[in-house]
Write a protein that holds these residues in place. Structure first.
Motif, PDB file in Angstrom:
ATOM      1  N   THR A  65      24.532  79.645 -72.602  1.00 23.67           N
ATOM      2  CA  THR A  65      25.879  79.774 -71.829  1.00 23.67           C
ATOM      3  C   THR A  65      26.899  80.957 -72.457  1.00 23.67           C
ATOM      4  OG1 THR A  65      25.720  77.579 -71.357  1.00 23.67           O
ATOM      5  CG2 THR A  65      27.909  78.550 -70.871  1.00 23.67           C
ATOM      6  N   VAL A  66      26.907  80.901 -73.738  1.00 27.88           N
ATOM      7  CA  VAL A  66      27.843  81.918 -73.909  1.00 27.88           C
ATOM      8  C   VAL A  66      27.257  83.306 -73.720  1.00 27.88           C
ATOM      9  CG1 VAL A  66      28.883  82.970 -76.538  1.00 27.88           C
ATOM     10  CG2 VAL A  66      28.748  80.428 -76.138  1.00 27.88           C
ATOM     11  N   PHE A  67      26.028  83.479 -73.975  1.00 25.00           N
ATOM     12  CA  PHE A  67      25.495  85.003 -73.720  1.00 25.00           C
ATOM     13  C   PHE A  67      25.649  85.204 -72.220  1.00 25.00           C
ATOM     14  CE2 PHE A  67      21.920  84.011 -76.731  1.00 25.00           C
ATOM     15  CZ  PHE A  67      22.803  84.075 -77.858  1.00 25.00           C
ATOM     16  N   PHE A  68      25.496  84.353 -71.297  1.00 20.34           N
ATOM     17  CA  PHE A  68      26.018  84.595 -70.041  1.00 20.34           C
ATOM     18  C   PHE A  68      27.514  85.035 -69.910  1.00 20.34           C
ATOM     19  CE2 PHE A  68      21.380  83.444 -69.302  1.00 20.34           C
ATOM     20  CZ  PHE A  68      21.054  84.085 -68.104  1.00 20.34           C
ATOM     21  N   ALA A  69      28.191  84.158 -70.240  1.00 21.84           N
ATOM     22  CA  ALA A  69      29.684  84.317 -69.849  1.00 21.84           C
ATOM     23  C   ALA A  69      29.927  85.693 -70.715  1.00 21.84           C
ATOM     24  CB  ALA A  69      30.413  83.317 -70.705  1.00 21.84           C
ATOM     25  N   VAL A  70      29.624  86.169 -71.849  1.00 22.41           N
ATOM     26  CA  VAL A  70      29.886  87.401 -72.374  1.00 22.41           C
ATOM     27  C   VAL A  70      29.515  88.553 -71.412  1.00 22.41           C
ATOM     28  CG1 VAL A  70      29.668  88.865 -74.290  1.00 22.41           C
ATOM     29  CG2 VAL A  70      30.098  86.490 -74.639  1.00 22.41           C
TER      30      VAL A  70
END
Length: 396
Positions: free
Chosen positions: A259-264
């Motif tokens: 989720t963090v990867f996609f958000a960044v």
């Protein structure tokens, strides 16, 4: 209609930071969590950093997402020969050194990893060891075969000329074909389509289209599909990694990091990080590829032979620092000069091919033909295809 965003003069340096983070995640996974190199369970040797390091394999998924973004960005307006040349000079100089250096260290240091036969090393130099069932000189090289398959598939779009519509169509066709191939089980088609990892490449392509043309419902729909499928496939990989780390690592950490990867990456595509322009980031990003290629087997050999002579924290810190220094030297002394020479040679070869296609043969006895000394002069590049922003799919 989506509007084309004007390209900035400077590179997107936040991607260099993300590449370095992804590389260090993989390094600490192999050095701290993976069951090689150390005598004893790493969970007890490094109790503070073991658990976060055990998720470091997810750095590969971040690499794939960045690759989709960067390849689409760098290939816009380029021809297939340009694409081929850029990939060869980017991948092979440091890779050749990595194969030879790792082979030499493993062969010369006794009692550690088993050395490879010279025939296997030769095949590894081609980067095609996976399809002919030859073991990798270093385990991390499996991701390069994934990159090559992505390049092979994406070259079909580059051949036609990158446009908004064509990249969208490529994403949709690839996703559909991967789902169908996965449904019929493993096989050559499923392997080519990378049904396990294609979602991160496709997400990177969609994020670049958002960056260049602006967001719309279709692009966010592609990202959402990739996010859902990426979560699913990452959890499958997590179950396999438990046997390597030898410790139960909760699956929610995988979901959080994806989720963090996609958000960044969404933030990158929307320009949230455009103010980040630290000058040292491109230099740091240049270390990631040689660091990735060299760290695993060589690091394990260092741990195997020095762990009982040097404090483990000191040894770990010194090894990571040493690998970063080695990566810097490889970039400065190998990647840069070899890439320049290789680029000149490939440009000359493609120029000769284009000259042959247009009938401009050079006969040594003909005074009306250009002299042989001019053969190395590249032919003019064809005009880059124009972006089809005006004819792209309905948007915002």
């Amino acid at each position: 209609m989506p509007r084309e965003r004007q390209e900035r003069g400077n590179r997107i340096v936040v991607l260099d930071a993300l590449r370095l983070i992804a590389a260090l995640m993989v390094v600490f996974y192999h050095y701290v969590a993976f069951g090689e190199g150390w005598d004893g369970p790493q969970a007890q040797l490094f109790p503070v950093i073991f658990r976060p390091s055990a998720y470091g394999w997810l750095g590969v998924d971040l690499f794939f997402m960045i690759s989709g973004f960067v390849i689409c960005m760098s290939c816009w307006g380029r021809t297939v020969p340009d694409f081929f040349t850029s990939r060869v000079i980017r991948l092979f100089p440091a890779y050749w050194l990595g194969v030879l250096a790792t082979t030499a260290v493993v062969a010369l240091v006794p009692g550690g990893l088993a050395p490879h036969a010279w025939r296997e090393v030769l095949v590894n130099l081609t980067m095609l060891q996976w399809p002919v069932d030859i073991e990798h000189v270093d385990g991390v090289y499996w991701t390069l075969w994934a990159e090559l398959r992505f390049y092979l598939l994406f070259a079909l779009v580059v051949w036609r000329g990158l446009t908004y519509r064509r990249v969208i169509a490529f994403c949709c066709v690839w996703a559909t074909a991967a789902l169908l191939a996965k449904g019929y089980g493993s096989g050559p088609v499923s392997d080519l389509l990378m049904a396990q990892y294609c979602w991160f490449f496709i997400a990177g392509l969609a994020f670049f289209l958002i960056y260049r043309f602006g967001p719309n419902l279709l692009l966010w729909g592609i990202v959402g599909l990739c996010f859902a499928m990426g979560q699913h496939t990452a959890m499958q990989t997590w179950r396999r990694t438990l046997q390597y780390v030898g410790h139960n690592i909760p699956g929610w950490g995988v979901a959080v990091l994806i989720t963090v990867f996609f958000a960044v990456m969404a933030g990158v595509s929307l320009g949230w990080f455009h103010r980040i322009d630290w000058r040292w980031l491109p230099a740091a990003g240049a270390l990631t590829y040689p660091l990735y290629l060299l760290h695993e087997s060589i690091g394990w050999e260092i741990f195997h032979h020095l762990q009982h002579k040097v404090d483990r924290w000191t040894l770990l810190t010194a090894t990571v620092a040493g690998m970063l220094l080695l990566a810097h030297l490889v970039h400065r002394l190998v990647e840069r000069p070899v890439s320049k020479r290789l680029k000149r040679s490939l440009n000359t070869a493609f120029a000769q091919v284009r000259a042959g296609d247009t009938g401009n043969s050079r006969h040594p006895d003909s005074s009306t033909q250009p002299r042989l000394s001019n053969a190395s002069q590249p032919a003019p590049e064809p005009a880059a295809p124009q972006l089809e922003a005006a004819t792209a799919a309905p948007g915002n």
